[in-house]
Design an enzyme around this catalytic site. Structure first.
Site, mmCIF file in Angstrom:
data_model
loop_
_atom_site.group_PDB
_atom_site.id
_atom_site.type_symbol
_atom_site.label_atom_id
_atom_site.label_comp_id
_atom_site.label_asym_id
_atom_site.label_seq_id
_atom_site.Cartn_x
_atom_site.Cartn_y
_atom_site.Cartn_z
ATOM 1 N N ASP A 1 0.823 -1.076 0.123
ATOM 2 C CA ASP A 1 0.028 -0.073 -0.016
ATOM 3 C C ASP A 1 0.841 1.355 0.009
ATOM 4 O O ASP A 1 0.875 2.063 0.846
ATOM 5 C CB ASP A 1 -0.733 0.038 1.179
ATOM 6 C CG ASP A 1 -0.283 -0.024 2.612
ATOM 7 O OD1 ASP A 1 0.878 -0.380 2.419
ATOM 8 O OD2 ASP A 1 -0.893 0.472 3.636
ATOM 9 N N HIS B 1 9.228 -0.102 8.749
ATOM 10 C CA HIS B 1 8.685 -1.152 8.888
ATOM 11 C C HIS B 1 8.910 -2.324 7.848
ATOM 12 O O HIS B 1 9.277 -3.299 8.128
ATOM 13 C CB HIS B 1 7.240 -1.044 9.316
ATOM 14 C CG HIS B 1 6.848 0.042 10.283
ATOM 15 N ND1 HIS B 1 7.087 -0.248 11.759
ATOM 16 C CD2 HIS B 1 6.728 1.414 10.392
ATOM 17 C CE1 HIS B 1 6.868 0.762 12.587
ATOM 18 N NE2 HIS B 1 6.392 1.703 11.689
HETATM 19 C C1 BDR Z 1 2.612 -0.555 8.657
HETATM 20 O O1 BDR Z 1 1.616 0.519 8.375
HETATM 21 C C2 BDR Z 1 1.764 1.277 7.323
HETATM 22 O O2 BDR Z 1 1.750 2.592 7.693
HETATM 23 C C3 BDR Z 1 3.397 0.967 6.980
HETATM 24 O O3 BDR Z 1 3.389 1.027 5.598
HETATM 25 C C4 BDR Z 1 3.716 -0.362 7.685
HETATM 26 O O4 BDR Z 1 3.160 -1.244 6.419
HETATM 27 C C5 BDR Z 1 3.314 -0.080 9.904
HETATM 28 O O5 BDR Z 1 2.311 -0.182 10.975
HETATM 29 CA CA CA Z 2 3.027 -0.844 3.984
#
Ligand code: BDR
Ligand code: CA
Length: 307
Positions: A9, A239
């Site tokens: 995403d 992340h």
């Molecule tokens: C996850 O949530 C999204 O905002 C980031 O892309 C990552 O996949 C972190 O909590």
């Molecule tokens: Ca993500």
């Protein structure tokens, strides 16, 4: 080469991860599938196409689910990733178009055509994977592995005291994926918060890779500002990158074997838990990572051979 499909995403940390995957000699990205989350699914698809073009990569980009399986959609995380998903840094419009097939059929068809060879890397809400499991349950025996960024096991979430964003955005899908009988490796906030990319990291990235690295450097500003305000960090947590680094440098990580489940209602909705009664004990919760070596490997991969 390890063949992977990335379900994503994009998203600033998604962009960090995708650019690494495209640059890494051991990874062959065979397709991207997109999902709502940080932005809506149309913008996620456009952003995925733009990242392919930025990286001179021509692979199928398949549009995925618009909304979660059961809950009302949560608002998108524009305060974390900017209105355009890239910290309001613009890339040129994409010339290419999304694939004719949607994400679910793309996942199923590629996995079944390459038995035992495809690793699904999921770095957004898990709706596409859950829909693929429902339509073609036999994919559980055909994937090599499922590597996820999501959840929070022994620490609070980042959206509620219990829930991490990817699981929060579709807890029912996460439950389907985490209780299915396939091999899952999950990187929750427990491990993703062990890595910080700071401004020096992005300066090195930009000077070592003036095209892709410069874009990531510029997009990261918005994300770093968010982390500074929310967590008082001098940098940001990349992340989604952990799921990719795990594939190329597994020796940097330590994990625990468990059976998993997800709470799908009540105050703790979206919480990921260990659950011996519910799931199969063939899941790995990643607990620890060597932060210095991961950051060095990230920079090496993005700056090696770049002009
Ligand atoms: C996850 O949530 C999204 O905002 C980031 O892309 C990552 O996949 C972190 O909590
Ligand atoms: Ca993500």
């Amino acid at each position: 080469m390890k063949k992977i499909i990335i379900d994503t995403d994009p998203g600033i940390d998604d962009a960090f991860a995708l650019c690494y995957a495209f640059a890494h000699p051991q990874l062959e990205v065979v397709a991207l599938t997109t999902i709502f989350g940080n932005v809506n699914v149309d913008l996620a698809t456009t952003n995925a196409l733009k990242l392919c073009e930025l990286n001179n990569t021509d692979i199928p980009v398949a549009r995925g689910a618009v909304q979660p399986l059961s809950i009302e959609p949560n608002p998108h995380s524009t305060f974390v990733h900017g209105d355009n998903g890239f910290g309001n840094i613009e890339l040129p419009p994409a010339d290419s178009a999304p694939a004719d097939k949607d994400a679910t059929d793309t996942l199923i068809d590629i996995v079944l055509a390459n038995p035992g060879e495809i690793t699904l890397v999921a770095v957004g809400p898990l709706t596409n994977l859950a829909l693929a499991l429902k339509k073609a349950p036999e994919i559980v025996n055909a994937v090599e592995a499922v590597v996820i960024m999501g959840g929070a096991f022994d620490r609070p979430g980042n959206v509620t005291p219990h829930a991490e964003a990817n699981v929060w955005n579709d807890p029912h899908a996460a439950r389907e994926v985490l209780t299915a009988d396939w091999p899952v490796v999950i990187h929750g906030l427990d491990v993703t918060h062990q890595i910080i990319f700071d401004r020096d990291t992005f300066d090195s990235l930009s000077s070592g890779n003036p095209k892709v690295g410069k874009f990531l450097h510029d997009a990261a500003e918005f994300y770093i500002d968010f982390y500074q305000q929310r967590n008082n960090f001098a940098g940001c947590c990349p992340h989604d990158q952990l799921a990719l680094s795990y594939l190329t440098r597994p020796e940097l990580f330590e994990s625990e074997t468990a059976a998993l489940d997800v709470i799908t209602d009540g105050d703790e909705i979206g919480r990921t838990i260990r659950s011996p009664e519910k799931g199969m004990a063939n899941k790995q919760i990643v607990k620890k990572v060597d932060a210095t070596l991961l950051v060095n490997d990230y920079l090496d991969t993005l700056t090696r051979n770049s002009k």
